[in-house]
Design a protein around this motif. Structure first.
Motif, mmCIF file in Angstrom:
data_model
loop_
_atom_site.group_PDB
_atom_site.id
_atom_site.type_symbol
_atom_site.label_atom_id
_atom_site.label_comp_id
_atom_site.label_asym_id
_atom_site.label_seq_id
_atom_site.Cartn_x
_atom_site.Cartn_y
_atom_site.Cartn_z
ATOM 1 N N GLU A 1 -21.009 9.988 -7.700
ATOM 2 C CA GLU A 1 -20.101 8.977 -8.233
ATOM 3 C C GLU A 1 -19.384 8.278 -7.084
ATOM 4 O OE1 GLU A 1 -19.243 10.634 -12.711
ATOM 5 O OE2 GLU A 1 -17.656 10.859 -11.222
ATOM 6 N N VAL A 2 -18.773 7.132 -7.383
ATOM 7 C CA VAL A 2 -18.194 6.293 -6.339
ATOM 8 C C VAL A 2 -16.673 6.246 -6.420
ATOM 9 C CG1 VAL A 2 -20.267 4.861 -6.249
ATOM 10 C CG2 VAL A 2 -18.364 4.144 -7.675
ATOM 11 N N HIS A 3 -16.069 6.148 -5.264
ATOM 12 C CA HIS A 3 -14.638 5.865 -5.130
ATOM 13 C C HIS A 3 -14.507 4.692 -4.175
ATOM 14 C CE1 HIS A 3 -12.347 9.677 -6.572
ATOM 15 N NE2 HIS A 3 -13.159 9.201 -7.485
ATOM 16 N N TRP A 4 -13.775 3.667 -4.612
ATOM 17 C CA TRP A 4 -13.583 2.454 -3.818
ATOM 18 C C TRP A 4 -12.095 2.162 -3.809
ATOM 19 C CZ3 TRP A 4 -13.972 -3.191 -5.463
ATOM 20 C CH2 TRP A 4 -14.242 -4.024 -4.362
ATOM 21 N N GLN A 5 -11.499 2.203 -2.622
ATOM 22 C CA GLN A 5 -10.042 2.091 -2.530
ATOM 23 C C GLN A 5 -9.621 1.528 -1.178
ATOM 24 O OE1 GLN A 5 -8.909 6.115 -3.581
ATOM 25 N NE2 GLN A 5 -10.727 6.874 -2.597
ATOM 26 N N VAL A 6 -8.325 1.313 -1.049
ATOM 27 C CA VAL A 6 -7.750 0.809 0.196
ATOM 28 C C VAL A 6 -6.798 1.876 0.727
ATOM 29 C CG1 VAL A 6 -6.406 -1.018 1.305
ATOM 30 C CG2 VAL A 6 -7.899 -1.571 -0.642
ATOM 31 N N ALA A 7 -6.995 2.254 1.977
ATOM 32 C CA ALA A 7 -6.119 3.244 2.608
ATOM 33 C C ALA A 7 -4.777 2.598 2.962
ATOM 34 C CB ALA A 7 -6.774 3.803 3.867
ATOM 35 N N LEU B 1 0.869 -1.171 0.000
ATOM 36 C CA LEU B 1 0.000 0.000 0.000
ATOM 37 C C LEU B 1 0.911 1.228 0.000
ATOM 38 C CD1 LEU B 1 -2.781 -1.188 2.477
ATOM 39 C CD2 LEU B 1 -2.868 -1.083 -0.034
ATOM 40 N N ASP B 2 1.349 1.605 -1.206
ATOM 41 C CA ASP B 2 2.341 2.664 -1.382
ATOM 42 C C ASP B 2 1.759 4.060 -1.249
ATOM 43 O OD1 ASP B 2 4.005 0.566 -2.097
ATOM 44 O OD2 ASP B 2 3.710 0.882 -4.235
ATOM 45 N N ARG B 3 0.486 4.194 -1.471
ATOM 46 C CA ARG B 3 -0.154 5.506 -1.545
ATOM 47 C C ARG B 3 -1.028 5.738 -0.317
ATOM 48 N NH1 ARG B 3 2.859 6.514 -5.995
ATOM 49 N NH2 ARG B 3 2.371 5.121 -7.694
ATOM 50 N N HIS B 4 -1.353 6.995 -0.082
ATOM 51 C CA HIS B 4 -2.302 7.318 0.996
ATOM 52 C C HIS B 4 -3.610 6.576 0.747
ATOM 53 C CE1 HIS B 4 -4.613 9.476 3.945
ATOM 54 N NE2 HIS B 4 -5.430 9.922 3.016
#
Length: 189
Positions: A57-63, A40-43
């Motif tokens: 709209e949707v955003h689906w991500q991993v912190a 997980l390199d990014r914020h």
């Protein structure tokens, strides 16, 4: 892929992505993915992001912290801090799990306001977020990316996934816990 002879999409570079165009409004939605997170390199690390995060709209991500993150906003980028609905799961990923395949999913029912996150067929608690008590409106996708984020609204904040995806799905319904378990069980082999 998850087993010998099965291929997967590899996401490493800032240009790696799969583009989608999905018009319409969705009162319910399920997103799921078989993913191998290498780091997980990014914020925030992209699973599936709409291009510009316009209204609903949707955003689906991993912190970076290992929390699954779903977000939508009735205002889009306008006044995001006051209006975005964000739902963070309990921590599900640590660096010791690097390179391991996991099934993760999120179901959204805008009528009831329920958002649920899943890991390997089991629901994981939502432990943080913003405006979770405010109404959700029918979701939109439009132009979107799997494994990355194209829009340059925040060009210095890359969202490239560092890992692999070998199955991704979207349903026009909020699947039940039993159905999420079935997807996981059916995908292990």
């Amino acid at each position: 892929g998850r087993w010998p002879g099965k291929t997967a999409l590899d996401f490493r570079r800032e240009g790696d992505r799969v583009r989608f165009v999905m018009p319409g409004e969705f009162p319910e939605m399920t997103l799921y993915v078989w993913v191998r997170i290498d780091a997980l390199d990014r914020h925030l690390n992209s699973l599936f992001l709409t291009e510009s995060f316009d209204e609903n709209e949707v955003h689906w991500q991993v912190a970076r912290t290992g929390h699954l993150h779903f977000a939508t906003s009735p205002m889009g980028w306008d006044d995001l801090d006051d209006h975005a609905r964000r739902f963070f799961s309990d921590n599900f990923w640590t660096p010791q799990q690097s390179g391991q395949w996991q099934f993760i999913g999120t179901t959204i029912d805008t009528a009831s306001g329920e958002v649920k996150h899943y890991l390997n067929g089991d629901e994981i608690a939502i432990v943080d977020g913003d405006n979770r008590d405010k109404p959700l409106f029918p979701l939109q996708i439009g132009e979107a990316d799997l494994g990355n984020w194209t829009d340059d609204i925040r060009a210095k904040h890359f969202r490239t996934l560092n890992g692999r995806i070998d199955e991704f799905g979207i349903y026009r319904a909020a699947l039940s816990a039993d159905e999420m378990r079935e997807l996981y069980e059916g995908g292990k082999y």
